[in-house]
Design a protein around this motif. Sequence first.
Motif, PDB file in Angstrom:
ATOM      1  N   THR A  53      32.277  38.564  33.384  1.00 20.47           N
ATOM      2  CA  THR A  53      32.470  39.950  33.819  1.00 20.47           C
ATOM      3  C   THR A  53      32.241  40.888  32.642  1.00 20.47           C
ATOM      4  O   THR A  53      32.313  40.475  31.479  1.00 20.47           O
ATOM      5  CB  THR A  53      33.892  40.193  34.363  1.00 20.47           C
ATOM      6  N   LYS A  54      32.002  42.136  32.949  1.00 18.43           N
ATOM      7  CA  LYS A  54      31.828  43.136  31.905  1.00 18.43           C
ATOM      8  C   LYS A  54      33.097  43.251  31.060  1.00 18.43           C
ATOM      9  O   LYS A  54      33.026  43.406  29.833  1.00 18.43           O
ATOM     10  CB  LYS A  54      31.478  44.489  32.548  1.00 18.43           C
ATOM     11  N   GLU A  55      34.251  43.148  31.682  1.00 15.91           N
ATOM     12  CA  GLU A  55      35.513  43.232  30.957  1.00 15.91           C
ATOM     13  C   GLU A  55      35.639  42.119  29.922  1.00 15.91           C
ATOM     14  O   GLU A  55      36.194  42.310  28.838  1.00 15.91           O
ATOM     15  CB  GLU A  55      36.712  43.172  31.914  1.00 15.91           C
ATOM     16  N   ASP A  56      35.109  40.934  30.250  1.00 21.36           N
ATOM     17  CA  ASP A  56      35.187  39.803  29.330  1.00 21.36           C
ATOM     18  C   ASP A  56      34.446  40.071  28.026  1.00 21.36           C
ATOM     19  O   ASP A  56      34.764  39.465  27.001  1.00 21.36           O
ATOM     20  CB  ASP A  56      34.623  38.535  29.977  1.00 21.36           C
ATOM     21  N   LEU A  57      33.475  40.969  28.056  1.00 26.87           N
ATOM     22  CA  LEU A  57      32.755  41.320  26.830  1.00 26.87           C
ATOM     23  C   LEU A  57      33.696  41.900  25.780  1.00 26.87           C
ATOM     24  O   LEU A  57      33.445  41.790  24.581  1.00 26.87           O
ATOM     25  CB  LEU A  57      31.629  42.317  27.131  1.00 26.87           C
ATOM     26  N   VAL A  58      34.774  42.497  26.212  1.00 29.81           N
ATOM     27  CA  VAL A  58      35.766  43.049  25.287  1.00 29.81           C
ATOM     28  C   VAL A  58      36.946  42.089  25.129  1.00 29.81           C
ATOM     29  O   VAL A  58      37.430  41.860  24.023  1.00 29.81           O
ATOM     30  CB  VAL A  58      36.274  44.421  25.772  1.00 29.81           C
ATOM     31  N   LEU A  59      37.407  41.519  26.205  1.00 23.55           N
ATOM     32  CA  LEU A  59      38.658  40.761  26.191  1.00 23.55           C
ATOM     33  C   LEU A  59      38.537  39.343  25.658  1.00 23.55           C
ATOM     34  O   LEU A  59      39.537  38.768  25.201  1.00 23.55           O
ATOM     35  CB  LEU A  59      39.252  40.717  27.602  1.00 23.55           C
ATOM     36  N   TYR A  60      37.349  38.763  25.692  1.00 22.84           N
ATOM     37  CA  TYR A  60      37.202  37.363  25.293  1.00 22.84           C
ATOM     38  C   TYR A  60      37.553  37.154  23.823  1.00 22.84           C
ATOM     39  O   TYR A  60      37.115  37.888  22.948  1.00 22.84           O
ATOM     40  CB  TYR A  60      35.762  36.870  25.542  1.00 22.84           C
TER      41      TYR A  60
END
Length: 187
Positions: A53-60
């Motif tokens: 997901t796009k959010e995973d680009l920051v949260l991973y």
Amino acid sequence: MSLRDRQRAETRLRVQTHAVRLFTDVGYDATTVADVAAAADVSAMTVYRHFPTKEDLVLYDEYDPVTASAVIEAPASLSLAARIGHGLESTATLGTSEEKAFLLARLRLMISVPALRARHLDSQYATADAIVAALGCSSPAEEFRVRATAMACLGAAHVALIRWAEADGEDDLPGLIQQVLATVFER
């Protein structure tokens, strides 16, 4: 680590680094996955292979196993909250100045972007899962106790992370985590 694993990790870091830079410079909502792929010189499919997901680009990140290991390595004589706190403080001491600057940029995005704030709670659940699994709870009652304590510690640590980000990373992050946990658990 095999050559293939190293290449995957390098690609993942390159993509995430470009994503965070674009989200910071252009804006989270204004940046597409295609923009990130172009900046990282990979296909959009490669981005999605590493970050669903796009959010995973920051949260991973890969902090959960490190935190769980540090919890296990903490002296068994400590309270459960102190052991989990030790794990969180240990994880906060890791990293070079570049890695801490990257964490700071990610935290600023997590604080300022509503979609990321909401998804950050999922990452806290994953960290609690890693701690529960690492401690090998022998009963549902023990799992409940460990999960509740882990989530309380993670919530408190989140307050320390926000304070650290608001201070532009100038404060001592492990010290802030220690301070907030002492406040919450009165140690």
